[in-house]
Design a protein around this motif. Structure first.
Motif, short mmCIF file in Angstrom:
data_model
loop_
_atom_site.label_atom_id
_atom_site.label_comp_id
_atom_site.label_asym_id
_atom_site.label_seq_id
_atom_site.Cartn_x
_atom_site.Cartn_y
_atom_site.Cartn_z
N SER A 15 4.09 4.53 -3.02
CA SER A 15 5.43 4.22 -2.53
C SER A 15 5.71 4.85 -1.17
CB SER A 15 6.48 4.71 -3.53
OG SER A 15 6.35 4.03 -4.76
N SER A 16 4.73 5.55 -0.61
CA SER A 16 4.90 6.22 0.67
C SER A 16 4.20 5.45 1.77
CB SER A 16 4.33 7.64 0.59
OG SER A 16 4.25 8.24 1.86
N CYS A 17 4.94 5.11 2.83
CA CYS A 17 4.33 4.41 3.96
C CYS A 17 3.21 5.23 4.58
CB CYS A 17 5.40 4.10 5.01
SG CYS A 17 6.55 2.79 4.54
N ASP A 18 3.41 6.53 4.67
CA ASP A 18 2.43 7.40 5.30
C ASP A 18 1.14 7.51 4.49
OD1 ASP A 18 4.20 7.90 7.34
OD2 ASP A 18 4.99 9.73 6.44
N LEU A 24 0.11 5.06 2.17
CA LEU A 24 -0.23 3.77 1.57
C LEU A 24 -1.71 3.42 1.76
CD1 LEU A 24 0.69 1.23 0.09
CD2 LEU A 24 1.23 0.22 2.32
N THR A 25 -2.24 3.63 2.96
CA THR A 25 -3.63 3.26 3.22
C THR A 25 -4.59 4.03 2.33
OG1 THR A 25 -3.14 2.70 5.54
CG2 THR A 25 -5.44 3.15 4.98
N SER A 64 6.22 -3.98 -1.71
CA SER A 64 5.88 -3.28 -0.47
C SER A 64 5.72 -4.26 0.68
CB SER A 64 4.57 -2.48 -0.66
OG SER A 64 4.08 -2.01 0.58
N ALA A 73 4.59 -3.56 3.60
CA ALA A 73 3.30 -3.28 4.24
C ALA A 73 2.17 -3.99 3.50
CB ALA A 73 3.05 -1.77 4.29
N TRP A 74 2.22 -3.96 2.17
CA TRP A 74 1.18 -4.65 1.38
C TRP A 74 1.24 -6.16 1.60
CZ3 TRP A 74 -3.13 -4.62 -1.32
CH2 TRP A 74 -3.38 -5.67 -2.21
N ALA A 77 10.05 -1.36 0.40
CA ALA A 77 9.32 -0.71 1.49
C ALA A 77 10.20 0.36 2.14
CB ALA A 77 8.93 -1.73 2.54
N THR A 78 9.59 1.49 2.42
CA THR A 78 10.30 2.56 3.11
C THR A 78 9.66 2.74 4.47
OG1 THR A 78 8.82 4.17 2.07
CG2 THR A 78 10.94 3.77 1.01
N VAL A 79 10.41 2.45 5.51
CA VAL A 79 9.88 2.52 6.87
C VAL A 79 10.51 3.69 7.59
CG1 VAL A 79 9.62 1.27 9.04
CG2 VAL A 79 9.62 0.02 6.87
#
Length: 215
Positions: free
Chosen positions: A90-93, A95-96, A131, A133-134, A174-176
């Motif tokens: 759940s974290s953008c930082d 996610l990868t 998400s 990003a996903w 998504a959390t940006v």
């Protein structure tokens, strides 16, 4: 046992809980209605608002669903993936790295835990579905092969298609990180001022002196 009621905030629907309802409704009497917050009411005095508690409760009351695994080891693995969904995924930082970890775990598996669908699959899939990003990775075909295979396999199943059609959450969770604002000076218009003929004095230094600045 009294009928259960899952209340859903349509602006932020708990996709994992809705998927769980789809898989247990044959064994448990449960209704779904819209409300101000996401919660599962089990009696007049008891209601759960924590999503993981809601998922575990639904899986445990539907004893034949197998959603919470079949032994203590599988319970522990499922708990790991519930926590994984709520933190790393759940974290953008993060996610990868989370998707890399997920891809590695799915390299030789159809499901995340055991040989059948569990809460682990529901929760991780729901987090990815929500998400932005996903979703962007999918559009650009950048996502890793095993995660993409697993995600598509679940998405094609009737319960996932039914919930995904009724409750649109794509990119909703998504959390940006907010953009950093550039630190710039502020200037005030000076009536009648001419370029090169204005003297600006900065606030006095600790010594009490000030230095002029000619524009």
């Amino acid at each position: 046992m009294a009928a259960l009621c899952l209340t859903v905030n349509a602006g932020n629907p708990p996709l994992e809980a809705l998927l769980a309802v789809e898989h247990v409704k044959g064994d448990v009497s449960i209704s779904v209605e819209e409300g101000k917050e996401n919660l599962l009411r089990v009696s007049e005095t008891v209601a759960f608002t924590d999503m993981n508690s809601i998922l575990r409760y639904l899986a445990r009351v539907a004893t034949t669903s197998g959603l919470y695994g079949t032994n203590l080891m599988e319970h522990t693995e499922i708990d790991h993936w519930l926590e994984f969904s709520a933190t790393k995924l759940s974290s953008c930082d993060r996610l990868t790295s989370a998707i890399n970890e997920l891809n590695h775990c799915l390299s030789l598996r159809t499901y995340l835990v055991g040989n059948s669908l569990t809460l682990a699959d529901l929760c991780v899939w729901a987090t990815l579905k929500g998400s932005a990003a996903w979703q962007e990775h999918l559009k650009q075909n950048k996502t890793l092969v095993h995660v993409k295979r697993w995600f598509g396999f679940l998405e094609a199943q009737q319960a996932f298609r039914s919930v995904g059609t009724k409750w649109d959450v794509s990119g909703n969770r998504a959390t940006v990180a907010p953009d950093k604002k550039q630190d710039v000076g502020k200037f005030v218009e000076l009536p009648g001022a001419e370029m090169g003929k204005v003297t600006v004095r900065f606030p006095p230094e600790a010594s009490g002196s000030s230095k002029p600045f000619n524009s």
